[in-house]
Design an enzyme around this catalytic site. Structure first.
Site, PDB file in Angstrom:
ATOM      1  N   ARG A   1     -12.414  -2.125  -8.689  1.00 20.16           N
ATOM      2  CA  ARG A   1     -11.820  -2.379  -7.363  1.00 20.16           C
ATOM      3  C   ARG A   1     -12.365  -1.353  -6.378  1.00 20.16           C
ATOM      4  O   ARG A   1     -12.480  -0.165  -6.717  1.00 20.16           O
ATOM      5  CB  ARG A   1     -10.300  -2.227  -7.385  1.00 20.16           C
ATOM      6  CG  ARG A   1      -9.564  -3.313  -8.107  1.00 20.16           C
ATOM      7  CD  ARG A   1      -8.121  -3.373  -7.631  1.00 20.16           C
ATOM      8  NE  ARG A   1      -7.921  -4.447  -6.668  1.00 20.16           N
ATOM      9  CZ  ARG A   1      -6.898  -4.519  -5.829  1.00 20.16           C
ATOM     10  NH1 ARG A   1      -6.005  -3.553  -5.765  1.00 20.16           N
ATOM     11  NH2 ARG A   1      -6.768  -5.539  -5.017  1.00 20.16           N
ATOM     12  N   ILE A   2     -12.656  -1.831  -5.175  1.00 23.70           N
ATOM     13  CA  ILE A   2     -13.055  -0.904  -4.111  1.00 23.70           C
ATOM     14  C   ILE A   2     -11.840  -0.030  -3.785  1.00 23.70           C
ATOM     15  O   ILE A   2     -10.712  -0.523  -3.714  1.00 23.70           O
ATOM     16  CB  ILE A   2     -13.438  -1.702  -2.836  1.00 23.70           C
ATOM     17  CG1 ILE A   2     -14.540  -2.714  -3.147  1.00 23.70           C
ATOM     18  CG2 ILE A   2     -13.792  -0.765  -1.702  1.00 23.70           C
ATOM     19  CD1 ILE A   2     -15.926  -2.180  -3.113  1.00 23.70           C
TER      20      ILE A   2
ATOM     21  N   GLU B   1     -26.242   5.974 -19.782  1.00 22.46           N
ATOM     22  CA  GLU B   1     -24.994   6.330 -19.087  1.00 22.46           C
ATOM     23  C   GLU B   1     -24.109   7.192 -19.972  1.00 22.46           C
ATOM     24  O   GLU B   1     -23.484   8.156 -19.514  1.00 22.46           O
ATOM     25  CB  GLU B   1     -24.204   5.063 -18.711  1.00 22.46           C
ATOM     26  CG  GLU B   1     -24.831   4.224 -17.630  1.00 22.46           C
ATOM     27  CD  GLU B   1     -23.958   3.015 -17.287  1.00 22.46           C
ATOM     28  OE1 GLU B   1     -22.739   3.174 -17.120  1.00 22.46           O
ATOM     29  OE2 GLU B   1     -24.511   1.904 -17.198  1.00 22.46           O
TER      30      GLU B   1
ATOM     31  N   HIS C   1     -22.862   4.701 -11.811  1.00 22.43           N
ATOM     32  CA  HIS C   1     -23.403   3.400 -11.397  1.00 22.43           C
ATOM     33  C   HIS C   1     -24.703   3.162 -12.168  1.00 22.43           C
ATOM     34  O   HIS C   1     -25.534   4.072 -12.275  1.00 22.43           O
ATOM     35  CB  HIS C   1     -23.673   3.400  -9.888  1.00 22.43           C
ATOM     36  CG  HIS C   1     -24.218   2.104  -9.405  1.00 22.43           C
ATOM     37  ND1 HIS C   1     -23.429   0.969  -9.280  1.00 22.43           N
ATOM     38  CD2 HIS C   1     -25.485   1.729  -9.064  1.00 22.43           C
ATOM     39  CE1 HIS C   1     -24.186  -0.034  -8.861  1.00 22.43           C
ATOM     40  NE2 HIS C   1     -25.432   0.394  -8.732  1.00 22.43           N
TER      41      HIS C   1
ATOM     42  N   THR D   1     -17.469   9.088  -1.794  1.00 19.56           N
ATOM     43  CA  THR D   1     -17.122   9.507  -0.437  1.00 19.56           C
ATOM     44  C   THR D   1     -16.887   8.259   0.399  1.00 19.56           C
ATOM     45  O   THR D   1     -17.296   7.158   0.007  1.00 19.56           O
ATOM     46  CB  THR D   1     -18.269  10.344   0.168  1.00 19.56           C
ATOM     47  OG1 THR D   1     -19.493   9.631  -0.011  1.00 19.56           O
ATOM     48  CG2 THR D   1     -18.382  11.710  -0.483  1.00 19.56           C
TER      49      THR D   1
ATOM     50  N   GLY E   1     -14.662  -0.152 -21.471  1.00 17.25           N
ATOM     51  CA  GLY E   1     -14.387   1.273 -21.666  1.00 17.25           C
ATOM     52  C   GLY E   1     -15.401   2.014 -22.501  1.00 17.25           C
ATOM     53  O   GLY E   1     -15.077   3.063 -23.065  1.00 17.25           O
ATOM     54  N   SER E   2     -16.659   1.529 -22.537  1.00 22.42           N
ATOM     55  CA  SER E   2     -17.625   2.262 -23.368  1.00 22.42           C
ATOM     56  C   SER E   2     -17.943   3.631 -22.780  1.00 22.42           C
ATOM     57  O   SER E   2     -18.181   4.597 -23.519  1.00 22.42           O
ATOM     58  CB  SER E   2     -18.897   1.448 -23.596  1.00 22.42           C
ATOM     59  OG  SER E   2     -19.695   1.398 -22.444  1.00 22.42           O
ATOM     60  N   ASN E   3     -17.939   3.751 -21.460  1.00 22.40           N
ATOM     61  CA  ASN E   3     -18.163   5.082 -20.865  1.00 22.40           C
ATOM     62  C   ASN E   3     -16.987   6.007 -21.148  1.00 22.40           C
ATOM     63  O   ASN E   3     -17.176   7.197 -21.418  1.00 22.40           O
ATOM     64  CB  ASN E   3     -18.414   4.968 -19.360  1.00 22.40           C
ATOM     65  CG  ASN E   3     -19.881   4.713 -19.067  1.00 22.40           C
ATOM     66  OD1 ASN E   3     -20.727   5.589 -19.256  1.00 22.40           O
ATOM     67  ND2 ASN E   3     -20.200   3.494 -18.632  1.00 22.40           N
TER      68      ASN E   3
HETATM   69  C1  GRF Z   1     -20.996   0.615 -16.541  1.00 19.54           C
HETATM   70  O1  GRF Z   1     -22.272   0.046 -16.525  1.00 19.54           O
HETATM   71  C2  GRF Z   1     -20.791   1.495 -15.334  1.00 19.54           C
HETATM   72  O2  GRF Z   1     -21.960   2.124 -14.906  1.00 19.54           O
HETATM   73  C3  GRF Z   1     -20.349   0.506 -14.289  1.00 19.54           C
HETATM   74  O3  GRF Z   1     -19.510  -0.378 -14.979  1.00 19.54           O
HETATM   75  C4  GRF Z   1     -19.904  -0.422 -16.352  1.00 19.54           C
HETATM   76  C5  GRF Z   1     -18.676  -0.097 -17.138  1.00 19.54           C
HETATM   77  O4  GRF Z   1     -18.885  -0.250 -18.519  1.00 19.54           O
HETATM   78  N1  GRF Z   1     -19.719   1.191 -13.179  1.00 19.54           N
HETATM   79  P1  GRF Z   1     -17.844   0.346 -19.552  1.00 19.54           P
HETATM   80  O5  GRF Z   1     -16.483  -0.305 -19.225  1.00 19.54           O
HETATM   81  O6  GRF Z   1     -17.789   1.824 -19.377  1.00 19.54           O
HETATM   82  O7  GRF Z   1     -18.338  -0.082 -20.889  1.00 19.54           O
END
Ligand code: GRF
Length: 210
Positions: free
Chosen positions: A94-95, A178, A112, A144, A18-20
């Site tokens: 998950r897709i 990111e 991504h 999409t 969950g860092s993003n």
């Molecule tokens: C990130 O590198 C994101 O780009 C990818 O999965 C990773 C998730 O990292 N889709 P976090 O859980 O947000 O730390």
């Protein structure tokens, strides 16, 4: 009294650390939308991050052998219960089915860790190093139907690749990028600065194509 502008209600899907999500929540003052819930298919750290920031956080496990759509319909129940109208994928592993993607058409984004369309899929850093690229980076895109990581590109950020890099050191450099990129891309979407025009994301000020 000023008219109240209804703001989008964002639900985040995440499967891991969950860092993003944390980076988005730290920067949420710059995004004209409300983060209301986080849903995970795993009992993941991302849920605690959301909970601590005051979001509803819910683990919705997939049941072995059930159709993908059944799991997603339980996720949609949570999203609907919180009035979510825009879905942000932040490490959701998950897709998604075509019907989920259609439900949130134009309202579903992902990040991504590569400069798409190069290196989609699960091992972008290894793939980038194997090809000897000198720039790597991250992409925020609409989701999409069709190939995974293939939707219209909203924003990108590049980082250098060094000869000494391993997949881990490169991943860490990309991850820092990111964290800035996702918030700035969402900020531009919700300020009305960017819009989806067919297969492309364009600046709202740009003239429509002939
Ligand atoms: C990130 O590198 C994101 O780009 C990818 O999965 C990773 C998730 O990292 N889709 P976090 O859980 O947000 O730390």
């Amino acid at each position: 009294m000023d008219a109240v502008t209804p703001q989008a209600r964002i639900g985040v899907l995440a499967s891991g650390r969950g860092s993003n999500l944390a980076a988005l929540l730290q920067r949420r003052a710059s995004i004209a939308a409300n983060f209301v819930c986080v849903v995970s298919n795993k009992d993941a750290p991302a849920l605690d991050i959301g909970r601590q920031a005051g979001l509803h956080a819910q683990w919705v496990p997939a049941v072995k052998g059930e159709p993908r759509e059944e799991h997603e319909s339980r996720i949609c129940e949570v999203l609907d219960a919180h009035g979510v109208d825009f879905v942000v994928l932040a490490g959701y592993m998950r897709i998604l089915s075509e019907s989920f993607i259609a439900r949130y058409d134009g309202r579903l984004v992902n990040i991504h860790p590569s400069l798409l369309p190069a290196f989609p899929g699960l091992h972008p850093h290894e793939d980038a190093l194997a090809r000897g690229v000198k720039l790597a980076g991250a992409t925020v895109h609409f989701v999409t139907p069709g190939p995974v990581d293939g939707g219209p590109i909203i924003a990108q950020s590049a980082v250098p690749v060094y000869a000494s890099d391993t997949a881990e050191t490169l991943a860490a450099r990309v991850l820092s990028a990111e964290h800035e990129l996702y918030a700035s891309a969402l900020s531009r979407i919700f300020s009305g600065d960017l819009r989806l025009q067919g297969e492309l994301v364009v600046e709202s000020s740009s003239a429509p194509a002939d």
